[in-house]
Design an enzyme around this catalytic site. Structure first.
Site, mmCIF file in Angstrom:
data_model
loop_
_atom_site.group_PDB
_atom_site.id
_atom_site.type_symbol
_atom_site.label_atom_id
_atom_site.label_comp_id
_atom_site.label_asym_id
_atom_site.label_seq_id
_atom_site.Cartn_x
_atom_site.Cartn_y
_atom_site.Cartn_z
ATOM 1 N N TYR A 190 0.700 -1.089 0.238
ATOM 2 C CA TYR A 190 -0.308 -0.235 -0.403
ATOM 3 C C TYR A 190 0.801 2.148 -0.050
ATOM 4 C CZ TYR A 190 -4.834 -2.120 0.511
ATOM 5 O OH TYR A 190 -5.738 -2.896 0.583
ATOM 6 N N LYS A 214 4.747 -15.531 2.339
ATOM 7 C CA LYS A 214 5.231 -16.042 0.966
ATOM 8 C C LYS A 214 6.626 -16.278 0.216
ATOM 9 C CE LYS A 214 2.941 -18.008 -3.282
ATOM 10 N NZ LYS A 214 2.607 -19.284 -2.900
ATOM 11 N N ASP A 222 -1.440 -19.289 0.210
ATOM 12 C CA ASP A 222 -2.474 -19.512 -0.526
ATOM 13 C C ASP A 222 -2.267 -21.193 0.004
ATOM 14 O OD1 ASP A 222 0.384 -20.658 -0.761
ATOM 15 O OD2 ASP A 222 0.305 -21.109 -2.407
ATOM 16 N N ASP A 250 -5.570 -7.835 4.132
ATOM 17 C CA ASP A 250 -7.009 -6.597 3.552
ATOM 18 C C ASP A 250 -7.817 -8.653 2.744
ATOM 19 O OD1 ASP A 250 -8.932 -4.542 2.354
ATOM 20 O OD2 ASP A 250 -7.849 -5.316 0.334
ATOM 21 N N ASP A 252 -11.499 -9.900 4.914
ATOM 22 C CA ASP A 252 -13.225 -10.289 4.282
ATOM 23 C C ASP A 252 -13.414 -11.790 3.518
ATOM 24 O OD1 ASP A 252 -12.492 -7.798 3.635
ATOM 25 O OD2 ASP A 252 -13.737 -7.667 1.285
HETATM 26 C C1 IPM Z 1 -9.579 -1.982 4.365
HETATM 27 C C2 IPM Z 1 -10.467 -1.196 2.927
HETATM 28 C C3 IPM Z 1 -9.661 -0.040 2.129
HETATM 29 C C4 IPM Z 1 -8.379 -1.144 2.624
HETATM 30 C C5 IPM Z 1 -10.226 0.994 1.592
HETATM 31 C C6 IPM Z 1 -10.883 0.929 1.490
HETATM 32 C C7 IPM Z 1 -8.822 1.300 0.771
HETATM 33 O O1 IPM Z 1 -10.193 -1.643 2.324
HETATM 34 O O2 IPM Z 1 -9.966 -0.871 5.508
HETATM 35 O O3 IPM Z 1 -10.036 -3.208 4.456
HETATM 36 O O4 IPM Z 1 -7.971 -1.667 1.550
HETATM 37 O O5 IPM Z 1 -6.976 -1.164 3.420
HETATM 38 MN MN MN Z 2 -10.401 -4.228 3.448
#
Ligand code: IPM
Ligand code: MN
Length: 365
Positions: free
Chosen positions: A141, A191, A223, A247, A251
């Site tokens: 990032y 990784k 992975d 990240d 999710d």
């Molecule tokens: C998170 C979000 C952010 C990230 C986005 C909104 C840039 O997805 O906090 O997980 O990728 O860090």
């Molecule tokens: Mn995210």
């Protein structure tokens, strides 16, 4: 005690879920007598529209002088123009970087009453209880070079993954400290077989882990981890990983909780064993498709306010009260539409917020 809290509602469902988190804090204030002083700041698309930048220096200064930051969400299709690099999310990146919020804690647990909302079988998710520690101020990032340019053959762009041993050490340490108060297991995800930065990550993680005699630190390739997370999630306690992997995996991990709408987060600048500057936000983002309809699940924001009480204000009992209130309201069958199933009671964003606040003020039994 009186505490100052910066409130950044942001975009999409950010404002509506933040309102409900504020109701939670109001109920805590009533029951325990703490004083909370709120100051509002604009961020994300809201700030771009009004002030032409994702976040002003004033808003940053407001966050710096506060005890904690309550954050809604940033972003939305209105500001999705791939040809410009001026994006609402930059507010978040700037806050993370300038406040040095290097440790992103994302607790993920399964709620027994939401088992059937998970696409995974109930017997797989039942009992899952993981804290992800995502590195938040380095890696893909933020590392340089990070740019796009024109070549004779066409357009080109680069992002980089760069980690110093100090950056790895401090975040792995947070994971180990957390583990000492939990089931004493840390899995570090990298990784290693493909990336040099991962080899350093693994080396430093091993060194830090060896300082914690009672913590079992092991490694897993990203992975493999992606698969193990949904094959047998109960094997994990604390998971520490890089910014990008963290990240993605958090999710993925949301399927364990039944909905993204259940997952809070804390981004901390220090160790979670005392008062420290932190930013608290639901991980679901701005969800523009459901914004303004009163159907968003405020529990991630409410649970984020619990993390704020715990990690920034050192109010662990109060944090537990919020978490128990949430569990108790779910046990009684109240659901927002994302977690609704037949036989339960569907409520709006606002109703859910009020139910939790009332339960905090008037605990049962
Ligand atoms: C998170 C979000 C952010 C990230 C986005 C909104 C840039 O997805 O906090 O997980 O990728 O860090
Ligand atoms: Mn995210």
């Amino acid at each position: 005690m009186s505490y100052s809290i910066a409130v950044l509602r942001g975009d999409g469902i950010g404002p509506e879920v933040t309102v409900e988190a504020l109701k939670t804090l109001a109920a805590i204030k009533e029951r325990f007598g703490h004083g909370f002083l709120y100051e509002e700041g604009l961020v994300g698309g809201a700030s771009l529209d009004e002030l032409g930048v994702p976040m002003t220096d004033d808003t940053l200064a407001l966050c710096q002088r506060s005890d904690a930051i309550l954050f809604g969400a940033a972003g939305g299709p209105k500001w999705d123009d791939a040809s410009t690099d001026l994006r609402p999310e930059q507010a978040l990146f700037r806050l993370r970087k300038e406040l040095n919020l290097f440790a992103n804690l994302r607790p993920v647990r399964s709620y027994p009453m939401l088992d059937e909302k998970s696409p995974l079988r109930p017997e797989v998710v039942r009992g899952a209880d993981i804290i992800f520690v995502r590195e938040l101020t380095g890696g893909l990032y933020f590392s340089q070079p990070k740019k796009r340019w024109q070549t004779p053959e066409g357009r080109r762009a680069v992002d980089s993954e760069d980690y110093s041993e100090q950056e790895i050490e401090r975040v792995v340490r947070v994971a180990c400290e957390l583990a000492t108060k939990r089931r004493k297991k840390v899995v570090s995800v990298d990784k290693f077989n493909a990336l040099i930065s991962s080899r350093l990550w693994r080396q430093v993680a091993t060194e830090v882990g060896s300082e914690y005699a009672d913590v079992d630190l092991s490694h897993m390739l990203a992975d493999t981890f992606a698969m193990q997370l949904i094959v047998r999630p109960t094997q994990f306690d604390v998971v520490v990983t890089t910014n990008m992997f963290g990240d993605i995996f958090t999710d993925e991990a949301a399927v364990l909780a039944g909905s993204m709408g259940m997952l809070p987060s804390a981004s901390l600048s220090g160790l979670p064993d005392g008062r420290t500057l932190g930013l608290y936000e639901p991980i679901h983002g701005s969800a523009p498709d459901i914004a303004g309809q009163g159907i968003a699940n405020p529990l991630a924001a409410i649970l984020s306010s619990a993390l704020l009480l715990r990690y920034s204000l050192g109010l662990d009992e109060e944090a537990c009260v919020v978490e128990h209130a949430v569990t108790s309201i779910l046990e009684e069958g109240y659901r927002t539409s994302d977690i609704y199933s037949e036989g339960t009671r569907k409520v709006s964003t606002q109703e859910m917020g009020e139910l939790v606040a009332t339960r905090i003020r008037e605990p049962k039994g």
